[in-house]
Design an enzyme around this catalytic site. Structure first.
Site, mmCIF file in Angstrom:
data_model
loop_
_atom_site.group_PDB
_atom_site.id
_atom_site.type_symbol
_atom_site.label_atom_id
_atom_site.label_comp_id
_atom_site.label_asym_id
_atom_site.label_seq_id
_atom_site.Cartn_x
_atom_site.Cartn_y
_atom_site.Cartn_z
ATOM 1 N N GLU A 124 2.525 -3.755 -10.893
ATOM 2 C CA GLU A 124 3.257 -2.618 -11.437
ATOM 3 C C GLU A 124 2.388 -1.384 -11.602
ATOM 4 O O GLU A 124 2.890 -0.258 -11.586
ATOM 5 C CB GLU A 124 3.875 -3.005 -12.788
ATOM 6 C CG GLU A 124 4.965 -4.059 -12.704
ATOM 7 C CD GLU A 124 4.419 -5.483 -12.689
ATOM 8 O OE1 GLU A 124 5.228 -6.412 -12.819
ATOM 9 O OE2 GLU A 124 3.175 -5.669 -12.547
ATOM 10 N N GLU B 230 -5.014 -8.342 -0.246
ATOM 11 C CA GLU B 230 -6.414 -7.910 -0.235
ATOM 12 C C GLU B 230 -7.110 -8.332 -1.522
ATOM 13 O O GLU B 230 -6.477 -8.566 -2.543
ATOM 14 C CB GLU B 230 -6.501 -6.389 -0.051
ATOM 15 C CG GLU B 230 -5.839 -5.912 1.232
ATOM 16 C CD GLU B 230 -5.944 -4.405 1.445
ATOM 17 O OE1 GLU B 230 -6.898 -3.785 0.935
ATOM 18 O OE2 GLU B 230 -5.057 -3.846 2.127
ATOM 19 N N TYR B 231 -8.443 -8.448 -1.453
ATOM 20 C CA TYR B 231 -9.282 -8.813 -2.595
ATOM 21 C C TYR B 231 -8.908 -10.185 -3.153
ATOM 22 O O TYR B 231 -8.854 -10.406 -4.359
ATOM 23 C CB TYR B 231 -9.218 -7.747 -3.688
ATOM 24 C CG TYR B 231 -9.635 -6.381 -3.183
ATOM 25 C CD1 TYR B 231 -10.968 -6.095 -2.911
ATOM 26 C CD2 TYR B 231 -8.679 -5.390 -2.933
ATOM 27 C CE1 TYR B 231 -11.363 -4.857 -2.422
ATOM 28 C CE2 TYR B 231 -9.057 -4.144 -2.442
ATOM 29 C CZ TYR B 231 -10.395 -3.884 -2.188
ATOM 30 O OH TYR B 231 -10.774 -2.656 -1.688
ATOM 31 N N MET C 21 -7.575 -3.720 10.014
ATOM 32 C CA MET C 21 -7.651 -2.503 9.207
ATOM 33 C C MET C 21 -8.958 -1.755 9.513
ATOM 34 O O MET C 21 -9.869 -1.663 8.689
ATOM 35 C CB MET C 21 -7.514 -2.841 7.725
ATOM 36 C CG MET C 21 -6.143 -3.382 7.372
ATOM 37 S SD MET C 21 -5.855 -3.620 5.597
ATOM 38 C CE MET C 21 -6.792 -5.120 5.310
ATOM 39 N N THR C 22 -9.016 -1.233 10.733
ATOM 40 C CA THR C 22 -10.233 -0.598 11.239
ATOM 41 C C THR C 22 -10.326 0.857 10.803
ATOM 42 O O THR C 22 -10.217 1.790 11.611
ATOM 43 C CB THR C 22 -10.276 -0.719 12.772
ATOM 44 O OG1 THR C 22 -8.956 -0.537 13.307
ATOM 45 C CG2 THR C 22 -10.790 -2.082 13.201
ATOM 46 N N TYR C 23 -10.538 1.035 9.520
ATOM 47 C CA TYR C 23 -10.720 2.363 8.931
ATOM 48 C C TYR C 23 -11.375 2.188 7.561
ATOM 49 O O TYR C 23 -11.554 1.061 7.088
ATOM 50 C CB TYR C 23 -9.387 3.114 8.800
ATOM 51 C CG TYR C 23 -8.197 2.262 8.474
ATOM 52 C CD1 TYR C 23 -7.975 1.768 7.192
ATOM 53 C CD2 TYR C 23 -7.277 1.925 9.471
ATOM 54 C CE1 TYR C 23 -6.879 0.978 6.901
ATOM 55 C CE2 TYR C 23 -6.175 1.129 9.182
ATOM 56 C CZ TYR C 23 -5.979 0.657 7.902
ATOM 57 O OH TYR C 23 -4.900 -0.132 7.623
ATOM 58 N N TRP D 274 -2.315 4.123 9.627
ATOM 59 C CA TRP D 274 -2.350 4.192 8.170
ATOM 60 C C TRP D 274 -2.755 5.619 7.813
ATOM 61 O O TRP D 274 -3.896 6.011 7.991
ATOM 62 C CB TRP D 274 -3.343 3.198 7.570
ATOM 63 C CG TRP D 274 -3.319 3.309 6.068
ATOM 64 C CD1 TRP D 274 -4.133 4.083 5.281
ATOM 65 C CD2 TRP D 274 -2.408 2.660 5.185
ATOM 66 N NE1 TRP D 274 -3.786 3.953 3.965
ATOM 67 C CE2 TRP D 274 -2.733 3.086 3.869
ATOM 68 C CE3 TRP D 274 -1.350 1.777 5.368
ATOM 69 C CZ2 TRP D 274 -2.031 2.639 2.752
ATOM 70 C CZ3 TRP D 274 -0.667 1.338 4.256
ATOM 71 C CH2 TRP D 274 -1.010 1.760 2.963
#
Length: 387
Positions: A133, A176-177, A239-241, A364
C-alpha cells in the site's frame, strides 16, 4: 550542438482525396490502418483527413524483421502520450497490482488504459508485484505468499477474476528484493501461477534482475534463477537498465557494454525467443560533484534532456563504449551532467537485440514522450499485433 536526428525517406506517398478514409487508403495499398498510423503519427489523434494531405505509405529502408514490443505504464499516464505509443506496441503492461495478506488485490484505476489499448490493437497485460500500500516492494509479503498455498490460491483466483472482467490477455510478474533462501519457492510459485493462467488461456511473463552470472551476489539478484524461471514461464523481461540511477554516480542508464553482458548470460540459460530486453525511456540529471549519500539525480525524459541542452547551449557528446549520449551544463553556479537516450543509443540496443535473436523489447516506461524512438521503430520493424 551534437543532437542526433533520424531522417526517414518515404518510398510511397498518397495525397488524400475527398471522401477518403484511413480504411479505404489502407485497402488501396494493401497495408493496415495501424501501419498508416505508425508511419504518420500526426494521424493518431487527428479527427479527420484533409483533402490534399500527403500520407506516407512506406519508407525506403527494408524492415529488419517482425518484432514484439511491450511497454509499461502507470494508470496516470498522459493520454496523448499513451496514444502516441500504442500503435507501435504489441503489449501494454499496466503497473501494478499488489496483494494483501488476506489475499485481496491492491488495485488501481486501470480500465481506461485497457480500453484504450484495445482501440489500438495492443494487448493489455496485468502487472502483478509485491508492491504494498505504501508503494514499495516487500520481500516479507512475498515470503508470506510462498509459505501459504491457501493465500496463493486466493490471490490467483482474484487475479483471474480481475483479468477476465477487465479484459487483460496476460500476466506480468515482477517480484523484486526476494530473500535468497526464497528463490526456489518463488520459482515454484511461478510454475503454479503459470499453470493456472494457462488453464484460462493467459500467458505469463516474469521480470528478471540484470544478472551476468548464476552466482551473482545481492538481494536483487540471488532469488532470480534464470534457467528455472525461464523454463516455467512463457517469456521473461531482462531489466537491463538502472546502472545509472537516482542515488548512484553519473553514468548511462543502460550502457550497452553492461547490457551485452546480461544478454550473454541470459541466452546461456533461456532460449532467446523467450526473452524481452528492457529499454529505458528516461535519463538522469546529476549535480556535480557527486557525493554518495548526498547527491540525488533527477529523472527526466529524453526529449526534455535535449531541450535542456538547447537552452543551456550544451554540447551533446556520445560515449562509444556505453553507446549513450550525455552532456554537461551549468545552472545557478552548479555543474550538472545528464545521461539520456537518443536514436543512436536506441538503434544500438536494437542492433544488440537482433544480433541475439531476442523475442523483442520492453520499455520502462512510456510515461514520457520519445518521438525519435517510435520513428525508428516504424521504419525498422514490423510490429506484431495480437488483437
Amino acid at each position: 550542438m551534437g543532437q542526433a536526428l533520424i531522417i526517414l525517406i518515404p518510398k510511397t506517398t498518397y495525397t488524400v482525396k475527398p471522401r477518403d478514409t484511413l480504411q479505404t487508403i489502407a485497402q488501396q495499398f494493401g497495408v493496415t490502418v495501424m501501419q498508416l498510423l505508425q508511419n504518420n503519427p500526426s494521424l493518431i489523434d487527428a479527427p479527420y483527413l484533409n483533402p490534399g494531405q500527403v500520407i506516407v505509405i512506406d519508407f525506403q529502408d527494408e524492415k529488419r524483421r517482425q518484432i514484439r514490443l511491450n511497454a509499461y505504464a502507470y494508470p496516470h499516464i498522459n493520454r496523448n502520450v499513451l496514444k502516441r505509443a500504442l500503435p507501435y506496441l504489441t503489449y501494454l503492461t499496466v503497473f501494478s497490482y499488489g496483494f494483501t495478506l488476506d489475499g485481496e488485490l491492491i488495485g488501481m484505476d486501470d480500465q481506461p488504459l485497457v480500453d484504450l489499448a484495445y482501440e489500438y490493437q495492443t494487448g493489455p497485460v496485468l502487472a502483478f508485484s509485491t508492491i504494498t500500500e505504501d508503494g514499495n516492494f516487500s520481500g516479507a509479503r512475498a515470503k508470506a505468499l510462498f509459505e501459504s498455498p491457501a493465500l496463493q490460491d486466493k490471490v490467483i483466483a482474484n487475479l483471474l477474476e480481475t483479468m477476465e472482467r477487465k479484459g487483460y490477455i496476460g500476466l506480468d510478474v515482477d517480484f523484486e528484493y526476494i530473500q535468497p533462501e526464497d528463490g526456489p519457492a518463488y520459482t515454484a510459485f511461478l510454475q503454479k501461477i503459470t499453470a493456472r493462467m494457462h488453464e484460462q488461456g493467459y500467458f505469463v511473463n516474469a521480470a528478471l534482475a540484470p544478472k551476468t552470472s548464476a552466482n551473482q551476489a545481492g538481494l536483487l539478484y540471488e532469488a532470480h534463477d534464470y534457467g528455472a524461471i525461464g523454463a516455467v514461464t512463457d517469456t521473461v523481461l531482462l531489466m537491463t537498465y538502472e546502472w545509472g540511477y537516482t542515488y548512484g554516480p553519473p553514468m548511462a542508464v543502460a550502457p550497452l557494454n553492461r547490457v551485452r553482458q546480461v544478454v550473454d548470460y541470459a541466452v546461456s540459460e533461456i532460449p532467446p525467443e523467450k526473452i524481452f530486453m528492457g529499454i529505458p525511456n528516461y535519463g538522469y540529471d546529476w549535480i556535480l560533484p557527486f557525493e554518495r549519500g548526498v547527491t540525488r539525480a533527477t529523472t527526466i525524459g529524453n526529449e526534455y534532456a535535449v531541450d535542456i541542452a538547447a537552452r543551456r547551449g550544451a554540447q551533446i557528446q556520445f560515449d562509444q563504449t556505453a553507446q549513450s549520449p550525455y552532456f554537461e551544463y551549468f545552472s545557478d553556479g552548479r555543474k550538472h551532467v545528464v545521461w539520456f537516450e537518443d536514436v543512436r543509443s536506441i538503434q544500438a540496443k536494437f542492433d544488440l537485440l537482433d544480433e541475439y535473436g531476442l523475442r523483442g523489447a520492453a520499455y520502462w516506461t512510456i510515461m514520457r514522450p520519445f518521438a525519435q524512438n517510435w520513428a525508428f521503430i516504424s521504419a525498422a520493424y514490423d510490429v506484431r499485433k495480437v488483437l
